[in-house]
Motif scaffolding. Structure first.
Motif, PDB file in Angstrom:
ATOM      1  N   ARG A 187       0.264  -0.936   0.289  1.00 47.30           N
ATOM      2  CA  ARG A 187       0.159   0.294   0.142  1.00 47.30           C
ATOM      3  C   ARG A 187       0.784   1.161  -0.074  1.00 47.30           C
ATOM      4  N   ILE A 188       0.326   2.605  -0.603  1.00 38.15           N
ATOM      5  CA  ILE A 188       1.575   3.296  -0.789  1.00 38.15           C
ATOM      6  C   ILE A 188       0.791   4.444   0.652  1.00 38.15           C
ATOM      7  N   THR A 189       1.460   5.051   1.116  1.00 39.92           N
ATOM      8  CA  THR A 189       1.616   6.309   2.162  1.00 39.92           C
ATOM      9  C   THR A 189       2.276   7.405   1.845  1.00 39.92           C
ATOM     10  N   THR A 234       3.556   1.003   2.094  1.00 40.50           N
ATOM     11  CA  THR A 234       3.998   1.197   4.265  1.00 40.50           C
ATOM     12  C   THR A 234       4.974   0.356   5.545  1.00 40.50           C
ATOM     13  N   ASP A 235       5.658  -0.481   4.114  1.00 34.49           N
ATOM     14  CA  ASP A 235       6.907  -1.227   4.285  1.00 34.49           C
ATOM     15  C   ASP A 235       7.960  -0.276   4.642  1.00 34.49           C
ATOM     16  N   GLY A 236       8.065   0.634   3.947  1.00 35.83           N
ATOM     17  CA  GLY A 236       9.471   1.635   4.162  1.00 35.83           C
ATOM     18  C   GLY A 236       9.823   1.804   2.484  1.00 35.83           C
ATOM     19  N   ASN A 267      18.410   8.688  -4.203  1.00 32.82           N
ATOM     20  CA  ASN A 267      19.209   8.533  -3.249  1.00 32.82           C
ATOM     21  C   ASN A 267      17.969   8.408  -1.853  1.00 32.82           C
ATOM     22  N   ASP A 268      16.693   7.194  -2.622  1.00 34.89           N
ATOM     23  CA  ASP A 268      15.860   6.627  -2.359  1.00 34.89           C
ATOM     24  C   ASP A 268      16.297   5.495  -1.150  1.00 34.89           C
ATOM     25  N   ALA A 269      15.468   5.779  -0.309  1.00 35.09           N
ATOM     26  CA  ALA A 269      15.806   4.627   0.735  1.00 35.09           C
ATOM     27  C   ALA A 269      16.626   3.012   0.328  1.00 35.09           C
TER      28      ALA A 269
END
Length: 544
Positions: free
Chosen positions: A2-4, A85-87, A95-97
């Motif tokens: 899911r998108i947050t 939702t899971d990061g 530079n994304d996580a």
């Protein structure tokens, strides 16, 4: 999945748009806004990601190549970033996580608003649905996947019927019915209402051959109707449902985006369609994004706990915009579907009354022509919040366990709130005087009163135990009720066998057995029970 959070930069009409704060519980995200507000641009962004994202070890990025003019604003490179939702994050930035999920973009499945197939054609490809290879080239193109869905649907049933033959076994026709036939027919009933006689039901199919196209045949009563001859609204529903049946494995752990599902549907069908798709067909690990101006969609999303509404109306596309989901109590979201000036013209001369438990239709039926128009509220708290915010409206809430003096105190503080004299709405429609007015020859008023009294006495201990707990929930009236006096007058009233003494505090809905109510409902509908002069006069008297 899911998108947050969603970020767009220089993408189509948006210079910089951020949608954030979407709860992880949101199984549905409804985009609302006037025509040209950018709702479909959000879906273009999802499609942009689906086509251009590749996996690169520690993070996910969009390829630099093949950025066409369609997606750019001011000839600058577009940016699309998504947070889950899971990061997990995917997007254009390098530079994304860390924490990418291989193949994540394969789980973005979209459908454009141009998807009505007027006639089934013999062009189906049963392999295409497996990989979503039959998606249109652009989100503005016609989506004709229904032909493949029909071919796959027929092939699935044929395979289930024929495969056992070569193993010397009998086909499990009950399982075939449960897997392919019953789900479709149940959803058609849930959406269109009625029963198996008055609502279309899938009845049979015909395979294609060199001369003819495949056919889906529906029945309505004694008539059989080819899909090609269904109404546009019926086709819209069939197309959506068959897609979910055929591609149900694809929709697991997916982001599903479908533009304007409400096309050709009236308001009541809109709400039931969205409810059926969200509750039945969207997997619990997936998320549906859809866009609509429809009143039924907005109403469902506002009342559903697992839904968020994103309002894109009247945004300045040339400056940064940050949007969060609309609060559930915000009634302004309805303005898009029914503008205030339109509603004012329709309701001119009417006094608006908010009632709990969705009983508005019953009150409107009872007081038609009396100068009142009733609006629904989910519960008594929503009634209270509505009349507190807008003192031009009246509100009716159940009495529950309020004493007479507390009702007077509450009315003094909130003059536009009305509290029923009896425990709840059901106490009115099942009141012996109300039923007696209908003239039912088999009804004995005294026996009925004695039966209610007996039921009260049998369950008195349970009722008395519930009073204190129930009264603690009336927090909005803590400054108007006196808890130090507790509920002694209510206890004394319930211990009495004088009907009009205990009946205001006796819940007919909770404590009067359905077994005894059923003969009344077999004889009369709720509509019959609210059309009596007795019921009408009691409510008019309450509102004055």
């Amino acid at each position: 999945m899911r998108i947050t959070k969603l970020e767009l930069g220089n993408f189509k009409r948006f210079s910089e748009l951020t949608i954030e704060g979407i709860p992880s519980t949101s199984k549905l995200v409804l985009l609302i806004g006037s025509n040209g507000s950018g709702k479909s641009s959000i879906f273009d962004a999802f499609d942009f990601v689906r086509r251009r994202v590749t996996v690169d070890k520690e993070f996910v990025l969009i390829n630099d190549i093949d950025i066409d003019e369609y997606h750019k604003k001011n000839n600058q490179e577009p940016k699309v970033n998504l947070v889950f939702t899971d990061g997990t994050q995917i997007g254009t930035g390098k530079n994304d996580a860390p924490g990418s999920r291989f193949g994540i973009t394969e789980k973005f499945i979209g459908r454009s608003s141009i998807r009505i197939v007027p006639r089934i054609k013999n062009v189906g490809n049963i392999d295409a649905p497996v990989s979503n290879a039959d998606a249109p080239a652009s989100f503005i193109d016609v989506d004709e996947r229904f032909n493949n869905d029909v071919t796959s649907y027929i092939q699935m049933i044929d395979n289930a019927l024929r495969e056992p033959v070569f193993s010397g076994r009998s086909a499990d026709t009950l399982k075939i019915f449960q897997d392919f036939i019953r789900p479709l027919n149940n959803s058609l009933l849930n959406i269109f209402g009625g029963d198996e006689i008055t609502t279309i039901q899938i009845a049979e199919y015909q395979n294609a051959n060199a001369q003819t196209n495949p056919k889906l045949i529906f029945k309505k009563g004694n008539s059989k109707i080819n899909y090609d001859l269904l109404s546009h609204g019926e086709k819209q529903v069939v197309i959506l449902l068959l897609n979910f049946i055929v591609r149900k494995e694809q929709y697991k752990d997916a982001i599903i985006y479908i533009d304007e599902m409400d096309c050709h549907l009236n308001t009541s069908l809109q709400s039931r369609l969205l409810k059926e798709i969200v509750d039945t067909w969207i997997p619990e690990d997936a998320q549906l994004w859809t866009a609509s101006h429809a009143l039924g969609f907005i109403d469902f999303a506002r009342s559903a706990e697992n839904a968020s509404i994103i309002d894109l109306d009247l945004l300045n596309f040339d400056i940064p915009q940050v949007i969060t989901p609309e609060p559930k109590e915000n009634l302004e979201v309805y303005d898009l579907a029914v503008p205030k000036e339109t509603l004012q013209n329709i309701l001119q001369g009417y006094k608006l009354v908010v009632v709990e438990n969705q009983n508005d239709k019953h009150y409107n039926l009872a007081l038609n022509g009396k100068g009142y128009f009733f609006l629904p509220a989910k519960d008594s708290r929503e009634v209270f919040l509505t009349i507190k915010a807008d003192q031009t409206k009246l509100g009716i809430r159940d009495r529950d366990y309020f004493r007479d003096d507390e009702i007077v105190s509450i009315r003094g503080k909130y003059p536009n709130l009305r509290i029923l004299h009896y425990y709840a709405f059901e106490n009115y429609i099942y009141h012996p005087d109300n039923i007696a007015e209908l003239g039912w020859a088999g009804f004995d008023k005294q026996i009925y009163i004695q039966d209610i009294t007996n039921q009260k006495n049998q369950k008195l201990h349970r009722i008395l135990l519930s009073i204190a707990t129930s009264r603690q929930t009336y927090v909005e009236f803590k400054d108007a009720i006196k808890n130090d006096e507790k509920a002694e007058p209510i206890l004394q009233a319930l211990e009495s066998d004088e009907f009009e003494t205990f009946y205001p505090f006796f819940s007919m809905k909770t404590y009067y057995s359905r077994i005894y109510i059923q003969p009344i409902l077999n004889k009369y509908t709720i509509s019959d029970l609210v059309k009596t002069n007795w019921f009408r006069n009691r409510i008019v008297e309450l509102l004055k």
